[in-house]
Each structure stands twice: as C-alpha cells, then as structure tokens.
Design an enzyme around this catalytic site. Sequence first.
Site, PDB file in Angstrom:
ATOM      1  N   ASN A 172       0.807  -1.226   0.000  1.00  0.00           N
ATOM      2  CA  ASN A 172       0.000   0.000   0.000  1.00  0.00           C
ATOM      3  C   ASN A 172       0.840   1.276   0.000  1.00  0.00           C
ATOM      4  O   ASN A 172       0.287   2.372  -0.077  1.00  0.00           O
ATOM      5  CB  ASN A 172      -0.988  -0.002   1.176  1.00  0.00           C
ATOM      6  CG  ASN A 172      -2.108  -1.003   0.951  1.00  0.00           C
ATOM      7  OD1 ASN A 172      -2.218  -1.585  -0.134  1.00  0.00           O
ATOM      8  ND2 ASN A 172      -2.948  -1.202   1.965  1.00  0.00           N
TER       9      ASN A 172
ATOM     10  N   ARG B 245      -7.994  -1.846  -7.901  1.00  0.00           N
ATOM     11  CA  ARG B 245      -8.680  -0.581  -7.652  1.00  0.00           C
ATOM     12  C   ARG B 245      -7.706   0.562  -7.420  1.00  0.00           C
ATOM     13  O   ARG B 245      -8.018   1.727  -7.688  1.00  0.00           O
ATOM     14  CB  ARG B 245      -9.591  -0.715  -6.431  1.00  0.00           C
ATOM     15  CG  ARG B 245     -10.601  -1.806  -6.534  1.00  0.00           C
ATOM     16  CD  ARG B 245     -11.413  -1.867  -5.277  1.00  0.00           C
ATOM     17  NE  ARG B 245     -11.988  -0.578  -4.998  1.00  0.00           N
ATOM     18  CZ  ARG B 245     -13.094  -0.119  -5.536  1.00  0.00           C
ATOM     19  NH1 ARG B 245     -13.774  -0.853  -6.382  1.00  0.00           N
ATOM     20  NH2 ARG B 245     -13.533   1.078  -5.237  1.00  0.00           N
TER      21      ARG B 245
ATOM     22  N   VAL C 210     -15.090  -0.803   8.677  1.00  0.00           N
ATOM     23  CA  VAL C 210     -14.560  -0.052   7.533  1.00  0.00           C
ATOM     24  C   VAL C 210     -15.263  -0.452   6.229  1.00  0.00           C
ATOM     25  O   VAL C 210     -15.706   0.406   5.474  1.00  0.00           O
ATOM     26  CB  VAL C 210     -13.025  -0.238   7.415  1.00  0.00           C
ATOM     27  CG1 VAL C 210     -12.478   0.512   6.200  1.00  0.00           C
ATOM     28  CG2 VAL C 210     -12.328   0.229   8.687  1.00  0.00           C
TER      29      VAL C 210
ATOM     30  N   ARG D 109      -1.412 -10.893  -5.178  1.00  0.00           N
ATOM     31  CA  ARG D 109      -1.540  -9.440  -5.283  1.00  0.00           C
ATOM     32  C   ARG D 109      -0.853  -8.756  -4.102  1.00  0.00           C
ATOM     33  O   ARG D 109      -0.455  -7.600  -4.210  1.00  0.00           O
ATOM     34  CB  ARG D 109      -3.021  -9.027  -5.297  1.00  0.00           C
ATOM     35  CG  ARG D 109      -3.747  -9.415  -6.567  1.00  0.00           C
ATOM     36  CD  ARG D 109      -5.123  -8.777  -6.614  1.00  0.00           C
ATOM     37  NE  ARG D 109      -5.057  -7.439  -6.047  1.00  0.00           N
ATOM     38  CZ  ARG D 109      -5.867  -6.955  -5.122  1.00  0.00           C
ATOM     39  NH1 ARG D 109      -6.868  -7.673  -4.673  1.00  0.00           N
ATOM     40  NH2 ARG D 109      -5.707  -5.750  -4.654  1.00  0.00           N
TER      41      ARG D 109
END
Length: 419
Positions: free
Chosen positions: A23, A93, A328, A398
Amino acid sequence: MEKLIIHGGKCLNGTVKISGAKNSVLPILASSLLSSDQIIIGNVPHLQDVTTTISLLTEMGAHSSIDEKMRVTIDSSSIRNFFAPYEMVKTMRASILVLGPLLAHYGEAKVSLPGGCAIGSRPVNLHLEGLKSMGAKINVEEGYIIAKAKKLKGTTINLSISSVTGTENLMMAATLAEGKTIINNAAKEPEVVDLANCLRLMGADISGDGTSSITINGVSNLSGCSYNVLPDRIETGTYLVAATITGGNVTLKNTKPETLKTIIRKLEDVGAEVETTEDTIKISSDKENLRSVDLETSPYPKFPTDMQAQFITLNSVSKGRSRVTESVFENRFMHVQELVRMGADIDVKGNKATIKGVKKLVGANVMATDLRASASLILAGLVADGKTIVDRIYHIDRGYECIEEKLTQLGAVIKRVPQ
Ligand code: UD1
C-alpha cells in the site's frame, strides 16, 4: 488456476524477511507521474499489483526498468496518453491513484471507474469531490472518469471519511496546485506518511502527514528522487498471527514494529510473547493457551481492517467467545463461511462476527475470495488437521511476496500446484 496445498500441524520456527509495503509502493509508483525526472524506488515487493501498476505506467508511455535488487526506475518524461483502461482498473482498484497526478501534471486524465468489489461497494466519490473543489472539471461517461484542469487550485478539503487512497490522490494532486491545500480528516496510515516522505524528496512542500490535517503548498515542478519503501505492516501482522496460531517461535526482520502497536497489543492479549527492536519482532506462543480477543476495525492507529480476517482465524482456535466488528467495509466476512467448512464456529450478524473457539480445525477444499481472506484461509490450513487446498490463490499474489517460500522457510508444509 493455481492452488495451494497445505498439510497442517507444523509449528513455525525461524526467521523471515518482511517485504516492502504494497500500500506504499502503489501510490509511490503513481507519484512518478508528477515528475519528468527519474524516480528510483527501492524495497519494492514482487507482487502482482506492482506489475499491474508498472504496466499501467508503461502503457501511458513511461519507461521502466527493474534491477536484480528489485529496485524499480520509472521515467515518466515520455508520457503520451493519460488513460487508465477498465481492463487494468478492474484487476486493481488502486489504479485510481493515477488520477490526481495525471490531472495535476498534465491537466487531463481518463480513468476507468473501479467497479464493485468483493469486500464492499468502495466508491471514489471523495477523490472526485476533492479534485472538483480544486477546480477540476469531472464527468463520468461510459464508465470512465474524464477529468480536466488547466491548473488545479489549492483549497480546504474536508473529507467526510478518512479515505486512505482518497487522501493520497488529493495530496499528490495538491503538490503541483497553485497555492495552499489543507486536507482535513486525512487518513493517518503509515503508508500516507511514506508517500509524503517520498514527495518531499521530490521537492513537495507537505506538512502534517500522520495527523488528521495535512497542509500542502503547491510548487511549480517536482524532481526525481531515490526512495526506499516502508516495510509491509499487514504482511508482518499476518506472519505474527501464523507464528502465534501454530505455537511457534519466529523472528521477523526488516519490519517496522512502530507501525504495528495495536496488532502487537492484541497478540499479547491472545497470549503471545513479543519482543521488538527498531526493525525486528520476535514472537512466540503456547498454542494450547491462546485466549480469543474482541476487536473492532477502524482507521489507523486503531485495528486495521486488513488484519480482521487473520484474527478471525486466530480467534477460531483460541479459548473463549469473541466478537469481531468490521467498521470499515460492509462485506468483509467472505472468509467466514470457508472457515466454518473447516470446523470453525462463527456466527455473522450484520457487521459483527461472534466466534466460539473450537479445539481444532479440519483441512478442507476452500476458496479464496479476496486478498486478506486468502491469508486467513492459509493460516487456517497451517493449524488444521490434515490437508487444506486453497483455490483462487491469484488473490494472495496481489499482496504477499513469495508466501509459500517464506512459510516453507519457517517449517510449514505448503506447496503451489497448477489446476
Ligand atoms: C486502502 C487500502 C486497503 C485498506 C483500506 C482501509 C490501499 C491501496 N488500499 O484502500 O488495503 O483495506 O485502505 O484501510 O492503500 N469510501 C467512500 N468514498 C470514497 C473513498 C472511500 O465512501 O471516495 C469509503 C470506503 O467504501 C470504505 C472507507 O471509505 O468504506 C475506507 O476506504 P478507503 O480508506 O478509501 O480504502 P482504500 O483507500 O480503497
């Protein structure tokens, strides 16, 4: 489609090196679009999402190279088109992260709207509203975001939700905007700080990252830089759970314990013993004496949603009854039914899962539905009696670098097989 076959019951022992954070590296790769100079990125994890992002940048006209140490060089000076096609965005995304940089540097972008997602609807309205308030003209046509702006203008943006990639997209856009931008209710995740550190090396004027209010004074251009990505706190957390759940004794190196305080505290509540230095974590546990813990996911520094699935597996084989609340994402319990097939006792109502610890899980054929769900099923396989086959493991590639090699190194019996 490849599968993972795991023979459970081995206790994990040894040392494993943590990779760079997925990230962090994705927004940092996107930030190369803000400069016409070379960006050299170190500690890049070998992940499918990284390959997808580099392909996206090269499709746009950037040049890239990777050396033997997985240092990636991106040169975006030859960008010709400002287009992120649906075929790429639908697989990842985070492709939306090119929107802010393209608009800020080149004044235009056409980026596919990400569709739905296994873990929730995940809209990008906050990214678009923020860019609009900076003066961008944005239309959505045939599934694409068409954005234009002669020059973005600094403004105050009050995010209604502290979106991680939303904060990153707007922060990147603001680096080249005219004047001052303030992002309130900004995400405080370490990956946002990592991106800000990289942007500062490129010449951006950013302060307040890591707090809920980030100030960016726009500059006229950004230069190249060389930057090493932060260690992955979710990969770290997943190996910490793997060690705890198997009653192992494991040392993780090249990590950053400071970014995992909440996770480490929860593991100590479960019964693990944890010792940290600045960049290592040593963990051990007695697997017969694990106590389940209640938790609720929330933005950083609270408990991360990306560790919820792994803790549900841990709670499933720990003593007592626990409650896990997902606050979340609205649909992030897809792993639960697969864990139930392995003998877990879990009841989901709305965004709450109630887990009654069972003495053992039993190996089964299970299906991975998303990245972190895959991790939770692998953890279950490590502790289950007999053989577990995890299908659809492309999800795991991923976000986890060489997961079966790393687990094998720790003594797990796990192998990848073709369909
Ligand atoms: C990032 C992480 C992901 C992590 C998540 C939450 C990356 C590449 N991915 O995803 O691993 O699980 O943070 O920590 O960094 N929302 C809106 N409108 C928006 C944007 C978000 O309503 O425009 C909502 C989302 O649906 C979700 C919440 O805000 O309910 C938080 O999402 P967000 O922080 O944006 O997640 P991502 O940045 O997509």
